[in-house]
Motif scaffolding. Structure first.
Motif, PDB file in Angstrom:
ATOM      1  N   LEU A  71       2.512  -6.916   5.348  1.00 27.45           N
ATOM      2  CA  LEU A  71       2.034  -6.177   4.329  1.00 27.45           C
ATOM      3  C   LEU A  71       2.933  -4.912   4.514  1.00 27.45           C
ATOM      4  CD1 LEU A  71       0.264  -5.139   1.831  1.00 27.45           C
ATOM      5  CD2 LEU A  71      -1.453  -4.634   3.698  1.00 27.45           C
ATOM      6  N   PRO A  72       3.823  -4.437   3.326  1.00 29.35           N
ATOM      7  CA  PRO A  72       4.333  -3.197   3.436  1.00 29.35           C
ATOM      8  C   PRO A  72       3.643  -2.208   3.364  1.00 29.35           C
ATOM      9  CG  PRO A  72       5.267  -4.411   1.554  1.00 29.35           C
ATOM     10  CD  PRO A  72       4.199  -5.229   2.305  1.00 29.35           C
ATOM     11  N   VAL A  73       3.773  -0.936   3.993  1.00 29.21           N
ATOM     12  CA  VAL A  73       2.971   0.245   3.780  1.00 29.21           C
ATOM     13  C   VAL A  73       3.772   1.500   3.770  1.00 29.21           C
ATOM     14  CG1 VAL A  73       1.063   2.071   4.791  1.00 29.21           C
ATOM     15  CG2 VAL A  73       1.084  -0.773   5.147  1.00 29.21           C
ATOM     16  N   GLU A  74       3.710   2.173   2.878  1.00 29.45           N
ATOM     17  CA  GLU A  74       4.522   3.385   2.379  1.00 29.45           C
ATOM     18  C   GLU A  74       3.385   4.863   2.563  1.00 29.45           C
ATOM     19  OE1 GLU A  74       6.714   3.496  -1.108  1.00 29.45           O
ATOM     20  OE2 GLU A  74       7.643   1.406  -0.633  1.00 29.45           O
ATOM     21  N   ILE A  75       3.699   5.761   3.256  1.00 29.45           N
ATOM     22  CA  ILE A  75       2.925   6.805   3.402  1.00 29.45           C
ATOM     23  C   ILE A  75       3.797   8.196   3.295  1.00 29.45           C
ATOM     24  CG2 ILE A  75       1.204   8.292   4.983  1.00 29.45           C
ATOM     25  CD1 ILE A  75       0.402   5.851   6.291  1.00 29.45           C
ATOM     26  N   GLU A  76       3.255   8.676   2.116  1.00 32.43           N
ATOM     27  CA  GLU A  76       4.007  10.165   2.002  1.00 32.43           C
ATOM     28  C   GLU A  76       3.075  11.067   2.342  1.00 32.43           C
ATOM     29  OE1 GLU A  76       6.450  12.620  -1.476  1.00 32.43           O
ATOM     30  OE2 GLU A  76       5.696  10.513  -1.834  1.00 32.43           O
ATOM     31  N   ILE A  81       0.700  -1.152   0.072  1.00 33.50           N
ATOM     32  CA  ILE A  81      -0.054   0.022  -0.062  1.00 33.50           C
ATOM     33  C   ILE A  81       1.116   1.320   0.027  1.00 33.50           C
ATOM     34  CG2 ILE A  81      -1.826   1.232   1.335  1.00 33.50           C
ATOM     35  CD1 ILE A  81      -2.785  -1.379   2.522  1.00 33.50           C
ATOM     36  N   LYS A  82       0.646   2.170  -1.020  1.00 32.24           N
ATOM     37  CA  LYS A  82       1.681   3.300  -1.146  1.00 32.24           C
ATOM     38  C   LYS A  82       0.352   4.586  -1.154  1.00 32.24           C
ATOM     39  CE  LYS A  82       5.638   2.231  -3.488  1.00 32.24           C
ATOM     40  NZ  LYS A  82       6.481   2.288  -4.676  1.00 32.24           N
ATOM     41  N   LEU A  83       0.558   5.391  -0.012  1.00 31.89           N
ATOM     42  CA  LEU A  83      -0.294   6.538   0.061  1.00 31.89           C
ATOM     43  C   LEU A  83       0.291   7.899   0.125  1.00 31.89           C
ATOM     44  CD1 LEU A  83      -2.496   5.323   3.041  1.00 31.89           C
ATOM     45  CD2 LEU A  83      -3.305   5.141   0.580  1.00 31.89           C
ATOM     46  N   ALA A 127       2.803   0.396  13.247  1.00 29.56           N
ATOM     47  CA  ALA A 127       2.990   1.819  13.034  1.00 29.56           C
ATOM     48  C   ALA A 127       3.753   2.693  13.567  1.00 29.56           C
ATOM     49  CB  ALA A 127       1.388   2.580  12.964  1.00 29.56           C
ATOM     50  N   PRO A 128       4.595   3.568  13.112  1.00 29.04           N
ATOM     51  CA  PRO A 128       5.416   4.443  13.867  1.00 29.04           C
ATOM     52  C   PRO A 128       4.601   5.596  14.663  1.00 29.04           C
ATOM     53  CG  PRO A 128       5.737   5.094  11.635  1.00 29.04           C
ATOM     54  CD  PRO A 128       4.859   3.930  11.868  1.00 29.04           C
ATOM     55  N   SER A 129       5.106   6.312  15.493  1.00 34.55           N
ATOM     56  CA  SER A 129       4.595   7.331  16.391  1.00 34.55           C
ATOM     57  C   SER A 129       4.171   8.318  15.303  1.00 34.55           C
ATOM     58  CB  SER A 129       5.737   8.027  17.287  1.00 34.55           C
ATOM     59  OG  SER A 129       5.061   9.022  18.125  1.00 34.55           O
ATOM     60  N   GLY A 130       2.857   9.039  15.546  1.00 33.41           N
ATOM     61  CA  GLY A 130       2.461   9.807  14.493  1.00 33.41           C
ATOM     62  C   GLY A 130       1.658   9.397  13.688  1.00 33.41           C
ATOM     63  N   VAL A 131       1.570   7.898  13.515  1.00 27.52           N
ATOM     64  CA  VAL A 131       0.640   7.298  12.135  1.00 27.52           C
ATOM     65  C   VAL A 131      -0.349   6.600  13.049  1.00 27.52           C
ATOM     66  CG1 VAL A 131       0.517   5.949  10.471  1.00 27.52           C
ATOM     67  CG2 VAL A 131       2.553   7.180  10.678  1.00 27.52           C
ATOM     68  N   TYR A 180       6.855   7.718   5.875  1.00 28.02           N
ATOM     69  CA  TYR A 180       6.503   6.779   6.899  1.00 28.02           C
ATOM     70  C   TYR A 180       6.654   5.254   6.017  1.00 28.02           C
ATOM     71  CZ  TYR A 180       5.109  10.506   9.736  1.00 28.02           C
ATOM     72  OH  TYR A 180       5.140  11.706  10.487  1.00 28.02           O
ATOM     73  N   ASN A 181       7.441   4.221   6.533  1.00 21.04           N
ATOM     74  CA  ASN A 181       7.438   3.062   6.000  1.00 21.04           C
ATOM     75  C   ASN A 181       7.436   2.039   7.358  1.00 21.04           C
ATOM     76  OD1 ASN A 181       8.311   3.358   3.099  1.00 21.04           O
ATOM     77  ND2 ASN A 181       9.786   4.603   4.260  1.00 21.04           N
ATOM     78  N   PHE A 182       6.342   1.197   7.125  1.00 22.48           N
ATOM     79  CA  PHE A 182       6.157   0.153   8.038  1.00 22.48           C
ATOM     80  C   PHE A 182       5.348  -0.969   7.591  1.00 22.48           C
ATOM     81  CE2 PHE A 182       2.646   3.158   8.388  1.00 22.48           C
ATOM     82  CZ  PHE A 182       1.459   2.104   8.368  1.00 22.48           C
ATOM     83  N   ASN A 183       5.227  -1.916   8.409  1.00 23.54           N
ATOM     84  CA  ASN A 183       4.476  -3.355   8.203  1.00 23.54           C
ATOM     85  C   ASN A 183       3.315  -3.554   8.836  1.00 23.54           C
ATOM     86  OD1 ASN A 183       6.468  -3.958   6.142  1.00 23.54           O
ATOM     87  ND2 ASN A 183       7.585  -5.201   7.692  1.00 23.54           N
ATOM     88  N   ILE A 184       2.406  -3.971   8.265  1.00 19.50           N
ATOM     89  CA  ILE A 184       1.032  -4.531   9.099  1.00 19.50           C
ATOM     90  C   ILE A 184       1.539  -6.288   8.773  1.00 19.50           C
ATOM     91  CG2 ILE A 184      -1.448  -4.932   8.861  1.00 19.50           C
ATOM     92  CD1 ILE A 184      -1.698  -2.217   7.426  1.00 19.50           C
TER      93      ILE A 184
END
Length: 789
Positions: free
Chosen positions: A426-431, A92-94, A362-366, A414-418
């Protein structure tokens, strides 16, 4: 109908005011679009009103021709399910704005015959000797239990006791190497058998077990966490990259955690790295035990699912441990004889396979919120993050909502996994969209623009002033509060609601951003904020159940401002609307009928307590009146045919020794049918279950000797009466004597006082005549000498 229409109009107006308040006051395009996802910026060069406005404000659309309103971008390619790929989409890229929500559907398939790696980690302290002997007899059955779950399985084995030093083990000469006659050395962790599959696993496990001896340690807790961490991080054990990784942790004791190593002078924190030298953990005496948090992080990182197989007395402790682990885990009961360990392994593995949940890292802030869509055939997990009872080959869909509340300089990606525990990630990338394109495109920027009085740059239609100038056209010099009266808050009379809240610049307030992360301030006079609202006893704004908008808690919004179903009410959004928190799961009665539900909590009546007012010291299992017939029957017959619901014993002596009874309650004595006037005394022995459960009655004890009133002592009564009479008489005489003594003394003193005051004449009365007459012989001339006569 008109009521519903009126309500919708009112709600729309309120929503518009809220959003518009967040948008107003922004002087830059980037500040505008990050204030709220509903804010947009007008970059028209000639625009005389507020450039930052809400998309809900239709009136502003007419006046502006070029709006800057960045839209989110989503990339979530789906993938086909295979034996090893069990999650879709594959990533997932957002690209989203601060405060903007995005919900993505994630599908997880419970694959059939998914590879299984199980590592049997066994407590080898002396109390587990019977379990070891049983394991030697049933080794082949363990492999068969794995085969029933997956034919593609591997089995490994390891043991642990504790750190081989005092105070955990006996350090007397030779006791570390041989703590007892039938014991092997004390060890922190020994890796015995690599993960092996097929028939070789059965043969090798049986061979390895036959060569093992039990060990022993000194204190009750074991060093199992050391072993669990090593089993998870040491890849030499043979973990496969694509498999469901399970550690079967068997013990009958509690565990040591971080800090306990100080008792042996071990102060270095556990590093969580593999420390095997050969097949033994070599850094046991150099590093402390791991903490529960560290253990949890390692299990998640290594995708290890623990199964805690413990005895009955340890179940509550390890259930609490399992609840603290965010990683998927199971707790099973290890029978005293351990004859059903193979069935236990099969049962717990099936329970794991039938559970599907998502574990966002999820990291802090997400903020990531998971909502499982469990169908009618499967149930939802207690924590609400997954489904249970999932059959092999069945798909489970999760709605996952992503949100980042604000832009942080240097941390806008932010890059993290679910994680799907034990299966995949599941890799997640949030910009984050934190700036406008017109701010970054040099072709659109007019430097030293005439619109800005040649004292600033025109960026996105607005002037960014230079050289201590300010104002919409850089017409003001900084340091001068021009038109300060226009900045006064009509309610408080303060300029920009106080010097800490804003500055008056050219007749307009520029709000000072609060220093605390997540806090915001806005308004024409900087009078509004998202943190100056009522708080609960934990000092949480709006009880962390609502949104703070300009001093008022709005319970229909989440703390981040997103719309939500109203679940709480009150000035601080602290009272749940639903009264479900006042009901037990198996009952629809509020507070068990023994209290009232106020603000989501039960206010219990007298003598009742507990979360649901379902506990009563004298009306639950400890209601003595329930057992009177049973007590009478046992007392009279002293036989088991009374059909009592609990064990009942008559004391060996005359009385029950309550000092050895533990927790007990003495009941009101009941009449003894055999002895008139006597009473039977009995006690209820129970286990205290805390404030969440009723105490558990375990035994009833009866005094063998009845409590009878003793016969009166006539002699003592008569002697007492006579003695009392004599005593009273003597006391009265003494009192009389004392009284008369003081009366006489007072009279005598009075007499002396009166005599001293009397005045008597010392002269003789003329009538007085002496009673004697004297005669003198005229012939007598002197003294007669009788010696001469």
């Amino acid at each position: 109908m008109w009521c519903n229409t009126l309500f919708l109009v009112f709600l729309s107006v309120a929503l518009l005011e809220t959003v518009q308040g967040q948008c107003s006051g922004s002087k830059k395009c980037s500040t505008c679009i990050t204030a709220s996802p509903d804010c947009r910026w007008c970059k028209d060069k000639e625009y005389s009103v507020e450039r930052c406005s809400s998309k809900l404000d239709v009136s502003s659309t007419v006046n502006c021709k070029a709006w800057v309103d960045p839209q989110k971008d989503v990339e979530a390619p789906s993938q086909e399910f295979t034996d090893t790929e069990q999650i879709s989409p594959k990533l997932i890229k957002l690209k989203i704005r601060p405060g903007e929500d995005h919900t993505e559907a994630i599908t997880v398939k419970s694959a059939e015959n998914y590879p299984l790696d199980l590592y049997y980690l066994m407590d080898f302290s002396f109390s587990m000797n019977d379990d070891l002997q049983m394991l030697k007899r049933t080794a082949t059955g363990i492999a068969e239990s794995l085969k029933n779950v997956s034919t593609d399985y591997k089995l490994g084995f390891g043991t642990f006791v504790d750190k081989p030093t005092a105070p955990y083990a006996n350090t007397y000469e030779g006791k570390i190497e041989r703590p007892c006659d039938i014991c092997d050395e004390v060890h922190s962790y020994n890796h015995i058998m690599n993960l092996t599959g097929g028939q070789a696993a059965k043969t090798e496990l049986e061979t390895k077990l036959n060569g093992l001896k039990i060990s022993s340690n000194k204190d009750e807790p074991e060093g199992g966490f050391d072993a669990l961490v090593q089993a998870a991080v040491c890849q030499s054990i043979g973990w496969r990259a694509t498999s469901r990784k399970v550690v079967f942790y068997a013990t009958d004791a509690t565990f040591h955690t971080a800090g306990d190593g100080k008792l042996a002078g071990i102060i270095k924190a556990n590093e969580g790295r593999c420390g095997l030298t050969g097949n033994k953990y070599s850094r046991s005496l150099d590093e402390d035990y791991p903490s529960i948090g560290q253990l949890n992080d390692i299990l998640i990182k290594q995708k290890i699912i623990p199964i805690f197989a413990v005895t009955t007395k340890m179940q509550n402790l390890y259930t609490e441990l399992s609840n603290q682990l965010t990683q998927l885990s199971q707790v099973g009961r290890l029978d005293e004889e351990s004859e059903t360990v193979t069935d236990l392994i099969k049962e717990q593995l099936n329970a794991i396979v039938s559970r599907t949940k998502l574990n966002p890292q999820a990291p802090s802030g997400v903020t990531v919120e998971v909502t499982p869509k469990c169908n009618d055939k499967i149930g939802q997990e207690v924590d609400g993050a997954g489904c249970k009872g999932v059959r092999k080959g069945e798909n489970v869909v999760f709605d996952v909502n992503f949100r980042v509340d604000e832009c942080v300089e240097g941390e806008n990606k932010y890059n993290f996994n679910i994680d799907v525990p034990g299966i995949a990630a599941l890799p997640v990338e949030i910009e984050m969209i934190c700036s406008c394109a017109c701010e970054n495109n040099q072709a659109e920027i007019e430097t030293d623009s005439s619109t800005c009085d040649k004292r600033g740059d025109l960026i996105c239609g607005a002037c960014e002033c230079k050289n201590n100038t300010y104002g919409s056209r850089c017409e003001c010099d900084r340091g001068k509060n021009v038109n300060a009266d226009k900045c006064k808050n009509p309610k408080s009379g303060l300029i920009c609601s106080g010097e800490n809240n804003g500055m008056c610049i050219c007749g307009q307030c520029e709000c000072i951003p609060p220093s605390k992360k997540g806090y915001k301030r806005w308004g024409a006079y900087c009078e509004c904020s998202n943190y100056e609202c009522k708080r609960n006893t934990d000092y949480e704004i709006c009880s962390n159940n609502g949104y703070c908008n300009c001093g008022k808690c709005e319970c229909d919004k989440a703390p981040n401002g997103a719309s939500q179903v109203v679940k709480y009410t009150g000035d601080d959004c602290g009272c749940p609307i639903s009264n479900s928190t006042c009901k037990k799961e198996e009952s629809d009665v509020l507070c068990s009928g023994n209290g009232e539900c106020e603000c989501g909590k039960c206010l219990c009546k007298k003598e009742h307590y507990g979360q649901f007012c379902d506990i009563c010291q004298d009306c639950g299992p400890l209601d003595c009146s329930k057992y009177t017939e049973c007590v009478k029957c046992v007392y009279l017959a002293e036989a088991p045919q009374c059909n009592c619901s609990h064990p009942v014993d008559v004391s060996a002596g005359d009385r029950v020794d309550t000092s050895k009874l533990g927790r007990h309650k003495q009941c009101v004595p009941i009449d003894d049918p055999k002895n008139e006037g006597c009473s039977i005394i009995y006690y209820l022995h129970y286990k205290d279950k805390g404030t969440s459960q009723q105490p558990e009655l375990t035994h009833i004890y009866i005094d063998r000797k009845p409590d009878c009133p003793s016969a009166p002592n006539i002699i003592a009564i008569v002697a007492g009466v006579i003695g009392g009479i004599l005593g009273i008489g003597i006391l009265l005489l003494v009192i009389w004597k004392i009284v008369t003594h003081f009366v006489d003394k007072r009279e005598y003193e009075k007499f002396l006082e009166e005599r001293s005051k009397a005045k008597w004449n010392s002269g003789l009365s003329p009538l007085y005549k002496e009673p004697t007459t004297k005669y003198r012989n005229p012939l007598y001339s002197g003294r007669i000498d009788y010696k001469k006569i």
